[in-house]
Scaffold this motif. Structure first.
Motif, PDB file in Angstrom:
ATOM      1  N   GLU A   1     -24.433 -65.073  27.088  1.00 51.62           N
ATOM      2  CA  GLU A   1     -25.092 -66.330  26.720  1.00 51.62           C
ATOM      3  C   GLU A   1     -24.260 -67.476  27.280  1.00 51.62           C
ATOM      4  N   ALA A   2     -24.816 -68.192  28.255  1.00 52.51           N
ATOM      5  CA  ALA A   2     -24.018 -69.200  28.963  1.00 52.51           C
ATOM      6  C   ALA A   2     -24.928 -70.126  29.754  1.00 52.51           C
ATOM      7  N   PRO A   3     -24.422 -71.307  30.116  1.00 52.97           N
ATOM      8  CA  PRO A   3     -25.189 -72.197  30.986  1.00 52.97           C
ATOM      9  C   PRO A   3     -25.116 -71.729  32.438  1.00 52.97           C
ATOM     10  N   LEU A   4     -26.217 -71.839  33.137  1.00 50.55           N
ATOM     11  CA  LEU A   4     -26.256 -71.539  34.571  1.00 50.55           C
ATOM     12  C   LEU A   4     -26.751 -72.798  35.268  1.00 50.55           C
ATOM     13  N   ASN A   5     -25.819 -73.687  35.584  1.00 52.23           N
ATOM     14  CA  ASN A   5     -26.202 -74.985  36.113  1.00 52.23           C
ATOM     15  C   ASN A   5     -25.128 -75.509  37.063  1.00 52.23           C
ATOM     16  N   GLN A   6     -25.201 -76.817  37.367  1.00 55.83           N
ATOM     17  CA  GLN A   6     -24.360 -77.405  38.411  1.00 55.83           C
ATOM     18  C   GLN A   6     -23.054 -77.994  37.898  1.00 55.83           C
ATOM     19  N   ILE A   7     -22.818 -77.949  36.590  1.00 53.42           N
ATOM     20  CA  ILE A   7     -21.581 -78.522  36.079  1.00 53.42           C
ATOM     21  C   ILE A   7     -20.504 -77.442  35.979  1.00 53.42           C
ATOM     22  N   SER A   8     -19.314 -77.832  35.504  1.00 55.53           N
ATOM     23  CA  SER A   8     -18.170 -76.920  35.548  1.00 55.53           C
ATOM     24  C   SER A   8     -18.401 -75.645  34.747  1.00 55.53           C
ATOM     25  N   PHE A   9     -19.034 -75.752  33.566  1.00 63.34           N
ATOM     26  CA  PHE A   9     -19.332 -74.553  32.793  1.00 63.34           C
ATOM     27  C   PHE A   9     -20.212 -73.605  33.604  1.00 63.34           C
TER      28      PHE A   9
ATOM     29  N   TRP B   1     -10.397-101.654  50.017  1.00 61.04           N
ATOM     30  CA  TRP B   1     -11.478-101.175  50.885  1.00 61.04           C
ATOM     31  C   TRP B   1     -11.297 -99.700  51.274  1.00 61.04           C
ATOM     32  N   ASN B   2     -10.080 -99.148  51.071  1.00 57.19           N
ATOM     33  CA  ASN B   2      -9.823 -97.771  51.518  1.00 57.19           C
ATOM     34  C   ASN B   2      -9.981 -96.764  50.386  1.00 57.19           C
ATOM     35  N   ILE B   3     -10.978 -97.010  49.540  1.00 55.75           N
ATOM     36  CA  ILE B   3     -11.323 -96.072  48.482  1.00 55.75           C
ATOM     37  C   ILE B   3     -12.811 -95.785  48.591  1.00 55.75           C
ATOM     38  N   ASN B   4     -13.165 -94.506  48.512  1.00 59.32           N
ATOM     39  CA  ASN B   4     -14.534 -94.073  48.743  1.00 59.32           C
ATOM     40  C   ASN B   4     -15.041 -93.317  47.517  1.00 59.32           C
ATOM     41  N   PHE B   5     -16.266 -93.627  47.096  1.00 56.96           N
ATOM     42  CA  PHE B   5     -16.869 -92.950  45.950  1.00 56.96           C
ATOM     43  C   PHE B   5     -18.056 -92.124  46.426  1.00 56.96           C
ATOM     44  N   LEU B   6     -18.024 -90.841  46.117  1.00 62.68           N
ATOM     45  CA  LEU B   6     -19.070 -89.937  46.566  1.00 62.68           C
ATOM     46  C   LEU B   6     -20.234 -89.913  45.583  1.00 62.68           C
ATOM     47  N   PRO B   7     -21.446 -89.733  46.082  1.00 64.05           N
ATOM     48  CA  PRO B   7     -22.580 -89.488  45.178  1.00 64.05           C
ATOM     49  C   PRO B   7     -22.416 -88.099  44.560  1.00 64.05           C
ATOM     50  N   PHE B   8     -23.349 -87.716  43.710  1.00 58.34           N
ATOM     51  CA  PHE B   8     -23.263 -86.398  43.085  1.00 58.34           C
ATOM     52  C   PHE B   8     -23.191 -85.319  44.153  1.00 58.34           C
ATOM     53  N   VAL B   9     -22.186 -84.461  44.051  1.00 57.47           N
ATOM     54  CA  VAL B   9     -21.987 -83.402  45.033  1.00 57.47           C
ATOM     55  C   VAL B   9     -22.829 -82.197  44.616  1.00 57.47           C
ATOM     56  N   LYS B  10     -23.786 -81.832  45.457  1.00 53.65           N
ATOM     57  CA  LYS B  10     -24.817 -80.890  45.036  1.00 53.65           C
ATOM     58  C   LYS B  10     -24.461 -79.424  45.205  1.00 53.65           C
TER      59      LYS B  10
END
Length: 366
Positions: free
Chosen positions: A6-14, A221-230
């Motif tokens: 019984e567990a999550p099967l998804n895109q997050i760490s769990f 200016w030398n910092i980059n933020f990524l969108p959700f990593v799929k």
């Protein structure tokens, strides 16, 4: 042996942990015809992150989902991978809980739920110790492993720059804000350095997250933020692009997958020497930062004082400590030092070992 997972099967760490458990259970099922295994998913099933999944394995997962009630009997043991909050529910007479705990003051409710399990397995020895002395029955710790979806690539990334990464959802517990602001003070607007952040927190308001990131961009200016990593392939590229990982400066972890995975790929990780990091980070495979003390974990969002769950403190560090560790890491990168001990870590900590230990514990219940 009959196991209902019984567990999550998804895109997050769990979900990533569940997926890696399933890989090993699949291998067992191919070798042992007497092994019965079904899956009861927690929440919606979404395997899109695992873009390199093999067809036979995917078909086996679907079969385990389709047959989850057909093969559910009284002698089946439930292996539940979930938070303490919610682990009070079970679908089998016997239940083994695999869970993560981050803080230092277990509540009466949390102790009650741990005591309710036939066996509770924590991801770290530090977490298990928080409960083991409360007379709660069988409490173990079994560490996680290095994800086989991650591997060294032959690509060239950000040539001529020292590249820092910070991964993990934006939280006070993870010191996200403090890490970024400390880095900006030291390396902001310096073209020799780059910071890439994958810190979107899906549980926070989107406009709030945008405002937070825009605030950092206004400082450097030398910092980059990524969108959700799929996908895991994209995560692998991020990890490979790094020279130095900052995720390990988190103040409390049940394991800390980004820093661990980066270290296993031979990157230099700056790691707060506390909580679950104690299970894998050493002075030979990481740049350790000793905690400067503890501070309350409460943020009124994920950790609310007086709540029945998640009470206590996180470990802290000083800005000077973090800067000194960054300077040490930069020197190692400039001297082209390879983190050979980090690579060995990934060979020692495997999901085969993790699941093997879990199966041995489950066997004790028969």
């Amino acid at each position: 042996m009959k196991i209902s997972f019984e567990a999550p099967l998804n895109q997050i760490s769990f979900g990533n942990v569940s997926y890696n458990f399933l890989k090993e259970f699949y291998k067992i099922s191919q070798k042992d015809s007497s092994f019965s295994f079904v899956i009861h998913p927690i929440g919606e099933v979404n395997l899109s992150s695992f873009d390199k999944i093999e067809k036979d394995f995917a078909d086996w997962i679907q079969s385990c989902l389709n047959n989850r009630f057909k093969f559910l009997t009284k002698d089946t043991i439930s292996l539940k991978l979930w938070h303490l909050n919610g682990a009070q529910n079970r679908i089998c007479p016997k239940q083994v809980l695999y869970t993560f705990y981050e803080l230092d003051e277990p509540t009466d409710v949390e102790r009650c739920i741990v005591g309710l399990q036939d066996t509770t397995i924590f991801s770290s020895a530090n977490s298990a110790r928080s409960f083991a002395f409360s007379g709660l029955g069988k409490v173990y710790s079994v560490p996680l492993g290095f994800d086989s979806d991650f591997f060294k690539t032959s690509k060239t990334y950000l040539e001529g720059k020292t590249h820092f990464i910070l991964m993990g959802k934006f939280e006070k517990r993870k010191h996200t804000d403090k890490i970024i602001k400390t880095w900006i003070k030291k390396y902001g607007n310096n073209p020799k350095y780059q910071l890439t952040c994958s810190i979107l927190n899906p549980f926070l308001n989107k406009d709030l997250m945008k405002n937070i990131m825009d605030g950092y961009r206004s400082l450097a200016w030398n910092i980059n933020f990524l969108p959700f990593v799929k996908t895991n392939s994209e995560v692998n590229d991020i990890l490979n692009s790094a020279d130095i990982d900052l995720s390990g400066l988190s103040g409390a972890e049940g394991w800390g997958l980004p820093a661990f995975n980066a270290t296993c790929l031979g990157k230099w990780s700056i790691v707060l020497n506390a909580t679950s990091h104690l299970d894998w980070a050493t002075k030979t495979n990481s740049i350790l930062v000793e905690p400067s003390g503890k501070i309350p974990a409460y943020d009124n969002t994920f950790f609310v004082k007086g709540a029945p769950f998640n009470q206590g403190n996180i470990y802290d560090f000083t800005e000077d400590q973090a800067v000194a560790a960054m300077e040490k890491a930069v020197k190692l990168v400039e001297d082209k030092k390879i983190n050979e001990e980090g690579v060995k870590l990934g060979q020692t900590f495997t999901y085969e070992r993790t699941v093997g230990q879990i199966v041995s514990i489950i066997n004790q219940l028969h």
